[in-house]
Design a protein around this motif. Structure first.
Motif, PDB file in Angstrom:
ATOM      1  N   PHE A   7       2.147  35.285  41.899  1.00 54.50           N
ATOM      2  CA  PHE A   7       0.849  35.220  41.206  1.00 54.50           C
ATOM      3  C   PHE A   7       0.451  33.780  40.936  1.00 54.50           C
ATOM      4  CE2 PHE A   7       4.160  35.460  37.978  1.00 54.50           C
ATOM      5  CZ  PHE A   7       3.833  34.383  37.163  1.00 54.50           C
ATOM      6  N   GLU A   8      -0.861  33.565  40.927  1.00 56.75           N
ATOM      7  CA  GLU A   8      -1.467  32.307  40.487  1.00 56.75           C
ATOM      8  C   GLU A   8      -2.287  32.676  39.258  1.00 56.75           C
ATOM      9  OE1 GLU A   8      -1.376  29.175  41.594  1.00 56.75           O
ATOM     10  OE2 GLU A   8      -3.013  28.431  40.348  1.00 56.75           O
ATOM     11  N   SER A   9      -2.019  32.048  38.113  1.00 60.37           N
ATOM     12  CA  SER A   9      -2.654  32.498  36.880  1.00 60.37           C
ATOM     13  C   SER A   9      -2.902  31.328  35.952  1.00 60.37           C
ATOM     14  CB  SER A   9      -1.743  33.531  36.201  1.00 60.37           C
ATOM     15  OG  SER A   9      -2.373  34.104  35.086  1.00 60.37           O
ATOM     16  N   LEU A  10      -4.106  31.234  35.410  1.00 64.20           N
ATOM     17  CA  LEU A  10      -4.416  30.157  34.457  1.00 64.20           C
ATOM     18  C   LEU A  10      -4.249  30.649  33.028  1.00 64.20           C
ATOM     19  CD1 LEU A  10      -5.569  27.234  34.150  1.00 64.20           C
ATOM     20  CD2 LEU A  10      -7.834  28.288  33.992  1.00 64.20           C
ATOM     21  N   THR A  11      -4.869  31.787  32.709  1.00 65.84           N
ATOM     22  CA  THR A  11      -4.855  32.260  31.315  1.00 65.84           C
ATOM     23  C   THR A  11      -4.032  33.539  31.122  1.00 65.84           C
ATOM     24  OG1 THR A  11      -6.981  33.385  31.649  1.00 65.84           O
ATOM     25  CG2 THR A  11      -7.063  31.164  30.743  1.00 65.84           C
ATOM     26  N   GLY A  12      -3.325  33.983  32.174  1.00 69.61           N
ATOM     27  CA  GLY A  12      -2.344  35.048  32.001  1.00 69.61           C
ATOM     28  C   GLY A  12      -2.720  36.422  32.524  1.00 69.61           C
ATOM     29  N   HIS A  13      -3.998  36.651  32.834  1.00 70.12           N
ATOM     30  CA  HIS A  13      -4.376  37.992  33.296  1.00 70.12           C
ATOM     31  C   HIS A  13      -3.695  38.359  34.613  1.00 70.12           C
ATOM     32  CE1 HIS A  13      -7.778  36.921  30.599  1.00 70.12           C
ATOM     33  NE2 HIS A  13      -7.662  38.194  30.246  1.00 70.12           N
ATOM     34  N   THR A  14      -3.678  37.410  35.531  1.00 69.47           N
ATOM     35  CA  THR A  14      -3.129  37.720  36.857  1.00 69.47           C
ATOM     36  C   THR A  14      -1.610  37.887  36.769  1.00 69.47           C
ATOM     37  OG1 THR A  14      -4.915  36.332  37.688  1.00 69.47           O
ATOM     38  CG2 THR A  14      -3.293  37.067  39.281  1.00 69.47           C
ATOM     39  N   LEU A  61     -19.055  30.484  40.178  1.00 71.94           N
ATOM     40  CA  LEU A  61     -20.144  30.352  39.198  1.00 71.94           C
ATOM     41  C   LEU A  61     -20.603  31.737  38.755  1.00 71.94           C
ATOM     42  CD1 LEU A  61     -22.070  27.440  40.945  1.00 71.94           C
ATOM     43  CD2 LEU A  61     -20.509  27.303  39.001  1.00 71.94           C
ATOM     44  N   PHE A  62     -19.699  32.677  38.798  1.00 74.95           N
ATOM     45  CA  PHE A  62     -19.858  34.062  38.346  1.00 74.95           C
ATOM     46  C   PHE A  62     -20.800  34.897  39.207  1.00 74.95           C
ATOM     47  CE2 PHE A  62     -17.742  32.049  34.870  1.00 74.95           C
ATOM     48  CZ  PHE A  62     -16.828  33.010  34.473  1.00 74.95           C
ATOM     49  N   VAL A  63     -21.923  34.325  39.671  1.00 72.59           N
ATOM     50  CA  VAL A  63     -22.768  35.109  40.574  1.00 72.59           C
ATOM     51  C   VAL A  63     -22.792  34.523  41.977  1.00 72.59           C
ATOM     52  CG1 VAL A  63     -24.258  36.320  38.953  1.00 72.59           C
ATOM     53  CG2 VAL A  63     -24.780  33.955  39.550  1.00 72.59           C
ATOM     54  N   PHE A  91     -10.708  39.377  37.895  1.00 72.11           N
ATOM     55  CA  PHE A  91     -12.045  38.792  37.777  1.00 72.11           C
ATOM     56  C   PHE A  91     -12.684  39.253  36.471  1.00 72.11           C
ATOM     57  CE2 PHE A  91     -14.919  42.390  38.551  1.00 72.11           C
ATOM     58  CZ  PHE A  91     -14.012  43.350  38.984  1.00 72.11           C
ATOM     59  N   ALA A  92     -13.799  38.571  36.121  1.00 68.47           N
ATOM     60  CA  ALA A  92     -14.505  38.925  34.897  1.00 68.47           C
ATOM     61  C   ALA A  92     -15.815  39.644  35.177  1.00 68.47           C
ATOM     62  CB  ALA A  92     -14.800  37.659  34.081  1.00 68.47           C
ATOM     63  N   LEU A  93     -16.487  39.257  36.258  1.00 68.81           N
ATOM     64  CA  LEU A  93     -17.838  39.774  36.485  1.00 68.81           C
ATOM     65  C   LEU A  93     -18.023  40.346  37.875  1.00 68.81           C
ATOM     66  CD1 LEU A  93     -20.552  39.903  34.968  1.00 68.81           C
ATOM     67  CD2 LEU A  93     -21.187  37.760  36.095  1.00 68.81           C
ATOM     68  N   ASN A  94     -17.693  39.540  38.879  1.00 66.97           N
ATOM     69  CA  ASN A  94     -17.976  39.957  40.247  1.00 66.97           C
ATOM     70  C   ASN A  94     -17.086  39.163  41.207  1.00 66.97           C
ATOM     71  OD1 ASN A  94     -19.031  40.526  42.735  1.00 66.97           O
ATOM     72  ND2 ASN A  94     -21.057  39.677  42.343  1.00 66.97           N
ATOM     73  N   PRO A  95     -16.178  39.846  41.904  1.00 65.28           N
ATOM     74  CA  PRO A  95     -15.263  39.104  42.783  1.00 65.28           C
ATOM     75  C   PRO A  95     -15.895  38.688  44.107  1.00 65.28           C
ATOM     76  CG  PRO A  95     -14.752  41.447  42.842  1.00 65.28           C
ATOM     77  CD  PRO A  95     -15.866  41.284  41.843  1.00 65.28           C
TER      78      PRO A  95
HETATM   79  C1  LIG Z   1     -13.557  28.100  35.663  1.00 68.20           C
HETATM   80  C2  LIG Z   1     -13.620  29.597  35.807  1.00 68.20           C
HETATM   81  C3  LIG Z   1     -14.477  30.167  36.722  1.00 68.20           C
HETATM   82  C4  LIG Z   1     -14.543  31.561  36.854  1.00 68.20           C
HETATM   83  N1  LIG Z   1     -15.413  32.089  37.755  1.00 68.20           N
HETATM   84  C5  LIG Z   1     -15.505  33.437  37.875  1.00 68.20           C
HETATM   85  C6  LIG Z   1     -16.441  34.009  38.805  1.00 68.20           C
HETATM   86  O1  LIG Z   1     -17.165  33.322  39.522  1.00 68.20           O
HETATM   87  N2  LIG Z   1     -16.520  35.366  38.877  1.00 68.20           N
HETATM   88  C7  LIG Z   1     -15.741  36.174  38.094  1.00 68.20           C
HETATM   89  O2  LIG Z   1     -15.854  37.388  38.210  1.00 68.20           O
HETATM   90  N3  LIG Z   1     -14.824  35.666  37.220  1.00 68.20           N
HETATM   91  C8  LIG Z   1     -14.712  34.319  37.089  1.00 68.20           C
HETATM   92  N4  LIG Z   1     -13.820  33.777  36.184  1.00 68.20           N
HETATM   93  C9  LIG Z   1     -12.979  34.677  35.381  1.00 68.20           C
HETATM   94  C10 LIG Z   1     -11.553  34.770  35.884  1.00 68.20           C
HETATM   95  O3  LIG Z   1     -11.514  35.114  37.261  1.00 68.20           O
HETATM   96  C11 LIG Z   1     -10.808  35.855  35.090  1.00 68.20           C
HETATM   97  O4  LIG Z   1     -10.842  35.557  33.725  1.00 68.20           O
HETATM   98  C12 LIG Z   1      -9.376  35.974  35.581  1.00 68.20           C
HETATM   99  O5  LIG Z   1      -8.845  37.188  35.113  1.00 68.20           O
HETATM  100  C13 LIG Z   1      -8.509  34.823  35.091  1.00 68.20           C
HETATM  101  O6  LIG Z   1      -7.194  35.026  35.534  1.00 68.20           O
HETATM  102  P1  LIG Z   1      -5.958  34.357  34.787  1.00 68.20           P
HETATM  103  O7  LIG Z   1      -5.981  34.822  33.347  1.00 68.20           O
HETATM  104  O8  LIG Z   1      -4.770  34.846  35.525  1.00 68.20           O
HETATM  105  O9  LIG Z   1      -6.115  32.872  34.896  1.00 68.20           O
HETATM  106  C14 LIG Z   1     -13.735  32.403  36.039  1.00 68.20           C
HETATM  107  C15 LIG Z   1     -12.863  31.816  35.114  1.00 68.20           C
HETATM  108  C16 LIG Z   1     -12.799  30.429  35.013  1.00 68.20           C
HETATM  109  C17 LIG Z   1     -11.835  29.822  34.018  1.00 68.20           C
END
Ligand SMILES: Cc1cc2nc3c(=O)[nH]c(=O)nc-3n(C[C@H](O)[C@H](O)[C@H](O)COP(=O)(O)O)c2cc1C
Length: 143
Positions: A7-14, A61-63, A91-95
């Motif tokens: 896994f590659e994870s910044l904040t722990g979800h992955t 950029l989420f979208v 992901f948070a919004l849209n992969p």
């Molecule tokens: C800088 C940044 C950019 C992100 N861009 C997107 C995005 O474009 N689309 C989306 O659905 N989620 C986006 N996210 C949300 C992450 O993909 C989501 O929180 C993910 O579960 C983080 O995984 P982690 O906790 O393993 O690091 C972004 C998060 C960060 C910090």
């Protein structure tokens, strides 16, 4: 079937998703050779596995501009010829097309990618269970 999870994870979800997938697969009788970060992989766990499961998170950029984070690190993993692979992203919004890009990178390592799933970060338990169930249903039977 023996699987290694990377896994590659910044904040722990992955990371959490990887651990949940491991326990779901174990409950179905799979062996887990290791759960480790892409940037510090347990080499023996990769060597000992028939299936490599690689997960990262969606960055963009989420979208627009969504892509798997850490493609460079994934490209630096050891060669995986002769192994099966499956991918996931959180992901948070849209992969968008994140999984396609991740599959491409994992294929470059020589593994045969059989599929993947995008997991919503607020539904990790349910989506990890779904991932494990689909994986078990789709794993090819080898002679
Ligand atoms: C800088 C940044 C950019 C992100 N861009 C997107 C995005 O474009 N689309 C989306 O659905 N989620 C986006 N996210 C949300 C992450 O993909 C989501 O929180 C993910 O579960 C983080 O995984 P982690 O906790 O393993 O690091 C972004 C998060 C960060 C910090």
């Amino acid at each position: 079937m023996k699987a290694a999870i990377l896994f590659e994870s910044l904040t722990g979800h992955t990371r959490t998703a990887g651990e949940l997938i491991a326990s779901n697969l174990q409950q179905e009788g799979w062996g887990i050779t290791g759960v480790s970060p892409v940037r510090k992989p347990e080499m023996a766990s990769i060597q000992d596995a028939d299936m490599i499961i690689i997960g990262t998170w969606v960055h963009g950029l989420f979208v627009v501009g969504q892509a798997p984070w850490g493609l460079g690190a994934i490209a630096g993993l050891p060669a995986m010829q002769g192994k099966l692979a499956a991918t996931f992203c959180t992901f948070a919004l849209n992969p968008a097309k994140t999984l396609d890009k991740l599959d491409g990178a994992v294929s470059q390592l020589g593994a045969e990618v059989i599929g993947g799933l995008a997991l919503h970060r607020s539904k990790l338990a349910a989506h990890s269970e779904e991932f494990a169930a689909r994986l078990i249903a789709n794993v090819p039977v080898r002679a």
